[in-house]
Design a protein around this motif. Structure first.
Motif, PDB file in Angstrom:
ATOM      1  N   PHE A   1      11.538  56.460  38.450  1.00  0.00           N
ATOM      2  CA  PHE A   1      10.717  56.290  37.245  1.00  0.00           C
ATOM      3  C   PHE A   1       9.250  56.475  37.581  1.00  0.00           C
ATOM      4  CE2 PHE A   1       8.304  53.768  34.202  1.00  0.00           C
ATOM      5  CZ  PHE A   1       8.837  54.210  33.006  1.00  0.00           C
ATOM      6  N   LYS A   2       8.569  57.298  36.813  1.00  0.00           N
ATOM      7  CA  LYS A   2       7.139  57.515  37.028  1.00  0.00           C
ATOM      8  C   LYS A   2       6.367  56.621  36.079  1.00  0.00           C
ATOM      9  CE  LYS A   2       3.593  60.999  37.040  1.00  0.00           C
ATOM     10  NZ  LYS A   2       3.183  61.743  38.169  1.00  0.00           N
ATOM     11  N   LEU A   3       5.568  55.747  36.621  1.00  0.00           N
ATOM     12  CA  LEU A   3       4.817  54.807  35.816  1.00  0.00           C
ATOM     13  C   LEU A   3       3.688  55.500  35.060  1.00  0.00           C
ATOM     14  CD1 LEU A   3       4.463  51.820  38.278  1.00  0.00           C
ATOM     15  CD2 LEU A   3       5.675  51.768  36.102  1.00  0.00           C
ATOM     16  N   PRO A   4       3.378  54.999  33.858  1.00  0.00           N
ATOM     17  CA  PRO A   4       2.181  55.479  33.150  1.00  0.00           C
ATOM     18  C   PRO A   4       0.934  55.072  33.940  1.00  0.00           C
ATOM     19  CG  PRO A   4       3.661  54.256  31.687  1.00  0.00           C
ATOM     20  CD  PRO A   4       4.130  54.015  33.085  1.00  0.00           C
ATOM     21  N   PRO A   5      -0.247  55.540  33.528  1.00  0.00           N
ATOM     22  CA  PRO A   5      -1.479  55.164  34.226  1.00  0.00           C
ATOM     23  C   PRO A   5      -1.636  53.643  34.289  1.00  0.00           C
ATOM     24  CG  PRO A   5      -1.906  56.958  32.705  1.00  0.00           C
ATOM     25  CD  PRO A   5      -0.501  56.514  32.439  1.00  0.00           C
ATOM     26  N   VAL A   6      -2.149  53.166  35.403  1.00  0.00           N
ATOM     27  CA  VAL A   6      -2.291  51.733  35.628  1.00  0.00           C
ATOM     28  C   VAL A   6      -3.771  51.379  35.777  1.00  0.00           C
ATOM     29  CG1 VAL A   6      -1.733  49.800  37.154  1.00  0.00           C
ATOM     30  CG2 VAL A   6      -0.063  51.643  36.787  1.00  0.00           C
ATOM     31  N   GLU A   7      -4.200  50.386  34.993  1.00  0.00           N
ATOM     32  CA  GLU A   7      -5.558  49.854  35.139  1.00  0.00           C
ATOM     33  C   GLU A   7      -5.466  48.546  35.920  1.00  0.00           C
ATOM     34  OE1 GLU A   7      -9.147  47.831  32.491  1.00  0.00           O
ATOM     35  OE2 GLU A   7      -7.598  49.044  31.486  1.00  0.00           O
ATOM     36  N   GLN A   8      -6.250  48.427  36.945  1.00  0.00           N
ATOM     37  CA  GLN A   8      -6.194  47.254  37.810  1.00  0.00           C
ATOM     38  C   GLN A   8      -7.462  46.426  37.688  1.00  0.00           C
ATOM     39  OE1 GLN A   8      -5.184  48.097  41.869  1.00  0.00           O
ATOM     40  NE2 GLN A   8      -5.991  46.159  42.627  1.00  0.00           N
ATOM     41  N   SER A   9      -7.291  45.096  37.696  1.00  0.00           N
ATOM     42  CA  SER A   9      -8.438  44.197  37.615  1.00  0.00           C
ATOM     43  C   SER A   9      -8.203  43.014  38.557  1.00  0.00           C
ATOM     44  CB  SER A   9      -8.625  43.701  36.176  1.00  0.00           C
ATOM     45  OG  SER A   9      -9.728  42.806  36.083  1.00  0.00           O
ATOM     46  N   LEU A  10      -9.255  42.504  39.139  1.00  0.00           N
ATOM     47  CA  LEU A  10      -9.184  41.325  39.993  1.00  0.00           C
ATOM     48  C   LEU A  10     -10.031  40.234  39.374  1.00  0.00           C
ATOM     49  CD1 LEU A  10      -8.216  40.079  42.706  1.00  0.00           C
ATOM     50  CD2 LEU A  10     -10.372  40.893  43.700  1.00  0.00           C
ATOM     51  N   LEU A  11      -9.382  39.123  38.990  1.00  0.00           N
ATOM     52  CA  LEU A  11     -10.099  38.023  38.363  1.00  0.00           C
ATOM     53  C   LEU A  11     -10.859  37.205  39.401  1.00  0.00           C
ATOM     54  CD1 LEU A  11      -7.507  36.725  35.726  1.00  0.00           C
ATOM     55  CD2 LEU A  11      -9.110  38.644  35.597  1.00  0.00           C
ATOM     56  N   ASP A  12     -11.794  36.413  38.923  1.00  0.00           N
ATOM     57  CA  ASP A  12     -12.616  35.607  39.818  1.00  0.00           C
ATOM     58  C   ASP A  12     -11.785  34.638  40.656  1.00  0.00           C
ATOM     59  OD1 ASP A  12     -14.872  36.874  38.880  1.00  0.00           O
ATOM     60  OD2 ASP A  12     -15.379  35.305  37.433  1.00  0.00           O
ATOM     61  N   ASN A  13     -10.650  34.190  40.115  1.00  0.00           N
ATOM     62  CA  ASN A  13      -9.814  33.231  40.844  1.00  0.00           C
ATOM     63  C   ASN A  13      -8.883  33.897  41.849  1.00  0.00           C
ATOM     64  OD1 ASN A  13      -7.871  34.393  39.231  1.00  0.00           O
ATOM     65  ND2 ASN A  13      -7.378  32.527  38.092  1.00  0.00           N
ATOM     66  N   GLY A  14      -8.949  35.234  41.949  1.00  0.00           N
ATOM     67  CA  GLY A  14      -8.141  35.954  42.926  1.00  0.00           C
ATOM     68  C   GLY A  14      -6.879  36.571  42.371  1.00  0.00           C
ATOM     69  N   LEU A  15      -6.593  36.336  41.098  1.00  0.00           N
ATOM     70  CA  LEU A  15      -5.387  36.901  40.481  1.00  0.00           C
ATOM     71  C   LEU A  15      -5.552  38.403  40.264  1.00  0.00           C
ATOM     72  CD1 LEU A  15      -2.611  36.501  39.053  1.00  0.00           C
ATOM     73  CD2 LEU A  15      -3.901  36.170  36.934  1.00  0.00           C
ATOM     74  N   LYS A  16      -4.568  39.178  40.747  1.00  0.00           N
ATOM     75  CA  LYS A  16      -4.546  40.621  40.511  1.00  0.00           C
ATOM     76  C   LYS A  16      -3.832  40.886  39.188  1.00  0.00           C
ATOM     77  CE  LYS A  16      -2.530  41.420  44.492  1.00  0.00           C
ATOM     78  NZ  LYS A  16      -2.754  40.175  45.280  1.00  0.00           N
ATOM     79  N   VAL A  17      -4.439  41.691  38.311  1.00  0.00           N
ATOM     80  CA  VAL A  17      -3.863  41.994  37.006  1.00  0.00           C
ATOM     81  C   VAL A  17      -3.745  43.506  36.863  1.00  0.00           C
ATOM     82  CG1 VAL A  17      -4.040  41.665  34.510  1.00  0.00           C
ATOM     83  CG2 VAL A  17      -4.997  39.934  36.061  1.00  0.00           C
ATOM     84  N   PHE A  18      -2.582  43.952  36.379  1.00  0.00           N
ATOM     85  CA  PHE A  18      -2.323  45.375  36.182  1.00  0.00           C
ATOM     86  C   PHE A  18      -1.943  45.605  34.725  1.00  0.00           C
ATOM     87  CE2 PHE A  18      -1.485  44.260  40.540  1.00  0.00           C
ATOM     88  CZ  PHE A  18      -2.113  45.266  41.264  1.00  0.00           C
ATOM     89  N   PHE A  19      -2.644  46.522  34.063  1.00  0.00           N
ATOM     90  CA  PHE A  19      -2.392  46.860  32.669  1.00  0.00           C
ATOM     91  C   PHE A  19      -1.745  48.240  32.607  1.00  0.00           C
ATOM     92  CE2 PHE A  19      -6.197  44.205  32.845  1.00  0.00           C
ATOM     93  CZ  PHE A  19      -5.863  43.176  31.970  1.00  0.00           C
ATOM     94  N   ILE A  20      -0.584  48.306  31.957  1.00  0.00           N
ATOM     95  CA  ILE A  20       0.142  49.571  31.824  1.00  0.00           C
ATOM     96  C   ILE A  20       0.431  49.781  30.341  1.00  0.00           C
ATOM     97  CG2 ILE A  20       2.154  50.904  32.552  1.00  0.00           C
ATOM     98  CD1 ILE A  20       2.464  48.955  34.892  1.00  0.00           C
ATOM     99  N   ARG A  21      -0.266  50.716  29.731  1.00  0.00           N
ATOM    100  CA  ARG A  21      -0.106  50.946  28.291  1.00  0.00           C
ATOM    101  C   ARG A  21       0.964  51.988  28.024  1.00  0.00           C
ATOM    102  NH1 ARG A  21      -5.454  51.707  24.970  1.00  0.00           N
ATOM    103  NH2 ARG A  21      -3.956  51.148  23.340  1.00  0.00           N
ATOM    104  N   GLN A  22       1.878  51.635  27.125  1.00  0.00           N
ATOM    105  CA  GLN A  22       2.915  52.558  26.660  1.00  0.00           C
ATOM    106  C   GLN A  22       3.184  52.187  25.202  1.00  0.00           C
ATOM    107  OE1 GLN A  22       6.923  52.484  28.437  1.00  0.00           O
ATOM    108  NE2 GLN A  22       6.617  54.663  28.853  1.00  0.00           N
ATOM    109  N   ASN A  23       2.669  53.001  24.289  1.00  0.00           N
ATOM    110  CA  ASN A  23       2.561  52.589  22.896  1.00  0.00           C
ATOM    111  C   ASN A  23       3.699  53.037  21.980  1.00  0.00           C
ATOM    112  OD1 ASN A  23       0.076  51.435  23.581  1.00  0.00           O
ATOM    113  ND2 ASN A  23      -1.022  53.348  23.177  1.00  0.00           N
ATOM    114  N   GLU A  24       4.786  53.570  22.553  1.00  0.00           N
ATOM    115  CA  GLU A  24       5.865  54.070  21.698  1.00  0.00           C
ATOM    116  C   GLU A  24       6.543  52.964  20.889  1.00  0.00           C
ATOM    117  OE1 GLU A  24       5.395  54.852  24.761  1.00  0.00           O
ATOM    118  OE2 GLU A  24       5.369  57.045  24.975  1.00  0.00           O
TER     119      GLU A  24
END
Length: 231
Positions: free
Chosen positions: A28-51
């Motif tokens: 499976f090929k993932l859609p584009p991934v946006e990555q963010s690192l919160l101040d508390n150290g939590l890694k967050v990944f946003f994957i948009r797929q609007n179908e």
């Protein structure tokens, strides 16, 4: 297939951090991934797929049954007990909200990871996020509800002793891993789980549910700005 891939992605992201967005699964090929690192150290990944107007959330924690020590089943029971009540929501409040809005919620534990997942219609995401946040950060483990859950778990573990496949698997792991933490069954055994107390769960949660060893993946049809405001 998307959800299966997201589970793998969350665990991969947990281990390899910033390299996760460059990883492509063979099936499976993932859609584009946006990555963010919160101040508390939590890694967050946003994957948009609007179908489809649906959002799937996966939180992976780099801890599991290998951290149980002599208290086999501690990580699994702690994960199961998150929904027994939180700082702001009772068990009944949580169950009624999940049921009314058709929200799917589940937890799972293996040797090295705890996974918490939820699926919700996009329109109901603001109803889920405050509850999900407290399930992870502020569970209360009320004694009366905990005792019921522990007793049900012990009853099921005793029934598992009637399963030749389960017995064989546990015996193999104990013989193969011996004194290694992997020798303990993920769900524990009746004898060890019966001894667990609500205070044991609170201590495990305090020590292991930390943002620095966690990765949050949010995938589906959502507004990134709205979701970031809800985290």
């Amino acid at each position: 297939m998307l959800i299966s891939a997201l589970r793998k992605f969350a665990l991969f992201a947990l281990v390899f951090g910033g390299y996760a967005s460059d990883y492509a699964f063979a099936e499976f090929k993932l859609p584009p991934v946006e990555q963010s690192l919160l101040d508390n150290g939590l890694k967050v990944f946003f994957i948009r797929q609007n179908e489809i107007p649906l959002v799937h959330i996966t939180l992976g924690l780099a801890t599991g049954s290998a951290a149980d020590g002599a208290q086999w089943g501690l990580a699994a029971l702690t994960s199961d007990a998150l929904s027994l009540g939180t700082k702001s929501y009772s068990k009944q409040n949580i169950e009624e909200t999940l049921d009314f809005y058709g929200i799917e919620y589940q937890t799972s534990v293996n040797k090295d990871f705890i996974t918490i997942e939820a699926s919700v219609a996009t329109a109901e995401l603001p109803k889920l996020m405050p509850i999900l946040s407290e399930l992870v950060t502020a569970p209360k483990f009320p004694v009366n509800e905990f005792d019921k859950l522990r007793d049900r778990t012990v009853s099921q573990l005793k029934k598992d002793k009637e399963s030749p496949n389960r017995i064989a698997s546990q015996v193999f792991e104990r013989m193969y891993y011996r004194d290694h933490p992997y020798a303990s069954p993920e769900g524990g055994v009746a004898e060890t789980v019966q001894k667990l107390k609500a205070s044991d769960l609170a201590k495990f949660h305090s020590g292991h549910f930390q943002p620095q060893i966690a990765a949050l993946t949010i995938a589906g049809d959502f507004d990134p700005a709205q979701v970031k405001a809800l985290i």
